[in-house]
Design a protein around this motif. Structure first.
Motif, mmCIF file in Angstrom:
data_model
loop_
_atom_site.group_PDB
_atom_site.id
_atom_site.type_symbol
_atom_site.label_atom_id
_atom_site.label_comp_id
_atom_site.label_asym_id
_atom_site.label_seq_id
_atom_site.Cartn_x
_atom_site.Cartn_y
_atom_site.Cartn_z
ATOM 1 N N ARG A 1 -60.387 11.474 0.154
ATOM 2 C CA ARG A 1 -59.945 10.088 0.205
ATOM 3 C C ARG A 1 -59.165 9.746 -1.058
ATOM 4 N N GLY A 2 -58.079 9.011 -0.885
ATOM 5 C CA GLY A 2 -57.292 8.530 -2.005
ATOM 6 C C GLY A 2 -57.428 7.022 -2.112
ATOM 7 N N VAL A 3 -57.877 6.529 -3.257
ATOM 8 C CA VAL A 3 -58.057 5.096 -3.450
ATOM 9 C C VAL A 3 -56.917 4.560 -4.307
ATOM 10 N N GLY A 4 -56.429 3.365 -3.968
ATOM 11 C CA GLY A 4 -55.270 2.828 -4.671
ATOM 12 C C GLY A 4 -53.985 3.429 -4.124
ATOM 13 N N THR A 5 -52.908 3.433 -4.950
ATOM 14 C CA THR A 5 -51.603 3.915 -4.472
ATOM 15 C C THR A 5 -50.944 4.888 -5.451
ATOM 16 N N ASP A 6 -51.702 5.462 -6.378
ATOM 17 C CA ASP A 6 -51.106 6.349 -7.378
ATOM 18 C C ASP A 6 -51.389 7.829 -7.135
ATOM 19 N N TRP A 7 -51.962 8.163 -5.998
ATOM 20 C CA TRP A 7 -52.244 9.552 -5.662
ATOM 21 C C TRP A 7 -51.152 10.093 -4.741
ATOM 22 N N GLU A 8 -51.160 11.420 -4.541
ATOM 23 C CA GLU A 8 -50.129 12.078 -3.754
ATOM 24 C C GLU A 8 -50.639 12.378 -2.349
ATOM 25 N N ILE B 1 -55.242 19.656 0.625
ATOM 26 C CA ILE B 1 -56.658 19.918 0.371
ATOM 27 C C ILE B 1 -57.468 19.814 1.661
ATOM 28 N N ALA B 2 -57.280 18.715 2.392
ATOM 29 C CA ALA B 2 -58.040 18.512 3.627
ATOM 30 C C ALA B 2 -57.701 19.578 4.662
ATOM 31 N N SER B 3 -56.439 19.963 4.729
ATOM 32 C CA SER B 3 -56.023 20.977 5.684
ATOM 33 C C SER B 3 -56.672 22.319 5.377
ATOM 34 N N ALA B 4 -56.632 22.727 4.125
ATOM 35 C CA ALA B 4 -57.207 24.020 3.746
ATOM 36 C C ALA B 4 -58.705 24.063 3.991
ATOM 37 N N LEU B 5 -59.371 22.905 3.845
ATOM 38 C CA LEU B 5 -60.830 22.869 3.939
ATOM 39 C C LEU B 5 -61.319 22.220 5.232
ATOM 40 N N LEU B 6 -60.427 22.162 6.231
ATOM 41 C CA LEU B 6 -60.776 21.738 7.590
ATOM 42 C C LEU B 6 -61.401 20.352 7.646
ATOM 43 N N GLY B 7 -60.991 19.479 6.712
ATOM 44 C CA GLY B 7 -61.535 18.128 6.683
ATOM 45 C C GLY B 7 -60.495 17.090 7.052
ATOM 46 N N THR B 8 -60.833 15.842 6.819
ATOM 47 C CA THR B 8 -59.918 14.729 7.047
ATOM 48 C C THR B 8 -59.444 14.192 5.708
ATOM 49 N N PHE B 9 -58.361 13.424 5.734
ATOM 50 C CA PHE B 9 -57.956 12.694 4.533
ATOM 51 C C PHE B 9 -57.429 11.346 4.970
#
Length: 443
Positions: A183-190, A197-205
């Motif tokens: 999860r990315g909080v705010g608006t300063d993440w990529e 990351i989520a794709s490689a580890l079979l998760g959601t983002f």
């Protein structure tokens, strides 16, 4: 298999190919429904959970740190008794928040209380090196390979304090050892970074622009994780001699290309990892190229099986469900040109995700011509597949002149949160009942 969910596979396709035709498409729907009707549910599966909280200096702004603490404590509160867990703080280097030392402990009233107290004392300082956080999680999970392993990762910024090579190496090391929801909080993440990351580890983002929404999101992720009943499921595809699997894509709940994760498992079989499962359903779009046959010939173009490999909590390999992808050559043009409705919908949703991501990237780099063309195409596709949420988000980035032709104008001033939300949700698909016959083979 009484302690595993009940799985079924359904195959949607038009199995007719024209004379000389090679490419067969199918949508494979996998559904897990828990215990069989009338029987008690399976016992809660052994599980391990790690909560990774970004504690870099930027988390001290806009109420992010306080919201992250509330979210982490809420997640801890809904962990099942007996589950192994830990909380990790991420900065330039990760550190254990709870328990002391690199280990997991079982959830109890006491450990739950102590972990929440430890979270209360978190403060924000330092930088961001996500690969090191993931490597610590991998070490913590090492003694729990026979359980359902899940991590939550929260960040508010770019991965500035390690190289892309270092992050990629960490992802390669962790792939297949645990599932991670980011999860990315705010608006300063990529967005691209968390997607990777989520794709490689079979998760959601997902994006969480407002920190106040973190608690609800953490609760949802944790409850979903606690509902998982079987780990490390694979989709095993058998194909006939001379055939080639062109692609395997998860289409719901999110678009995820699994083609490159192929692991050979036999002379004519390969496995594609699907992660952990609870009571849920997912859909996969397969494309197989086969050697053409004579008109009237019928064949099995692929045999899809859902498999739990042997070892760990399932000592002997188990086939949970199976289904056939068929092919028959015909000289009847009406039969061979009919497109299965569900295949058409998923083809459109896959193209929609690509169009949005390519259009937004072009917009960021100043290529207005490409941005206009790709986002215009996205408007057409969102309307065609009935994805109203994406259509609404596109309206915040472009002015739509004509939906049918995809004629749009780029908006001059776009809120960054709106752009990130469109980018993030481009891979989240909608379920539709439009069109297409549905075929079920052996379960």
């Amino acid at each position: 298999m009484s302690d595993l969910p009940e799985f079924t596979i359904k195959v949607d396709q038009n199995h007719f190919l024209p004379a000389g035709g090679r490419e067969m498409h199918a949508v494979v729907t996998v559904e897990a429904t828990g215990a069989a009707s009338g029987l008690p549910g399976p016992p809660a599966a052994e599980a391990a959970e790690i909560i990774i909280i970004d504690t870099s200096g930027s988390m001290s702004y806009s109420g992010k740190m306080a919201a992250a603490k509330r979210a982490a404590k809420a997640a801890i509160n809904v962990l099942r008794d007996g589950v192994h867990f830990a909380v990790v703080a991420g900065a330039n280097q990760p550190r254990m928040v709870y328990p002391a030392g690199e280990r997991l402990v079982r959830v109890s009233d006491r450990t739950r209380h102590d972990a929440q107290n430890a979270v209360t004392r978190l403060d924000a300082a330092g930088g961001t090196a996500i690969g090191t956080w993931l490597r610590m999680a991998d070490r913590l999970f090492a003694e729990h390979r026979d359980t359902i392993r899940h991590a939550i990762l929260l960040t508010d910024g770019k991965n500035q304090h390690e190289s892309d090579v270092e992050l990629d190496a960490a992802l390669a090391r962790c792939a297949g050892t645990f599932v991670c929801d980011a999860r990315g909080v705010g608006t300063d993440w990529e967005v691209a970074e968390l997607r990777k990351i989520a794709s490689a580890l079979l998760g959601t983002f997902l994006d969480v622009p407002d920190p106040q929404d973190l608690e609800r999101d953490f609760l949802e992720m944790t409850r979903t994780s606690m509902g998982k009943e079987v780990a490390d499921v694979v989709l095993r595809l058998w194909t006939p001699q001379g055939a080639t699997v062109r692609f395997v894509k998860q289409m719901t709940p999110t678009v995820e290309d699994l083609t490159g994760r192929r692991v050979p498992s036999g002379k004519q079989t390969a496995d594609y990892p699907l992660g952990a499962w609870g009571t849920e359903d997912r859909e996969y779009h397969l494309c197989v190229e086969v050697e053409p046959g004579d008109v009237g010939r019928q064949m099995r173009a692929a045999w899809a099986k859902l498999v739990v490999p042997g070892g760990g909590p399932v000592p002997v390999e188990q086939v949970l469900a199976s289904g056939n992808v068929l092919a028959e050559w015909t000289d009847d043009e009406a039969k061979s040109t009919r497109i299965n409705g569900r295949v058409a919908i998923h083809t459109g949703q896959s193209e929609l995700a690509d169009a949005i991501q390519e259009g937004l990237e072009a917009r960021r780099t100043g290529d207005e011509e490409t941005a206009t063309a790709r986002l215009g195409r996205a408007v057409v596709l969102a309307n065609r597949v009935g994805n109203e949420q994406i259509a609404g988000l596109l309206d915040r980035v472009v002015d739509v002149v004509d939906v049918e032709s995809g004629t749009v104008r780029l908006k001059k001033d776009v809120d960054k949160a709106d752009e990130m939300r469109l980018d993030t949700r481009s891979v989240r698909t909608v379920r539709t009942r439009q069109g297409g016959e549905r075929q079920q083979d052996g379960g």
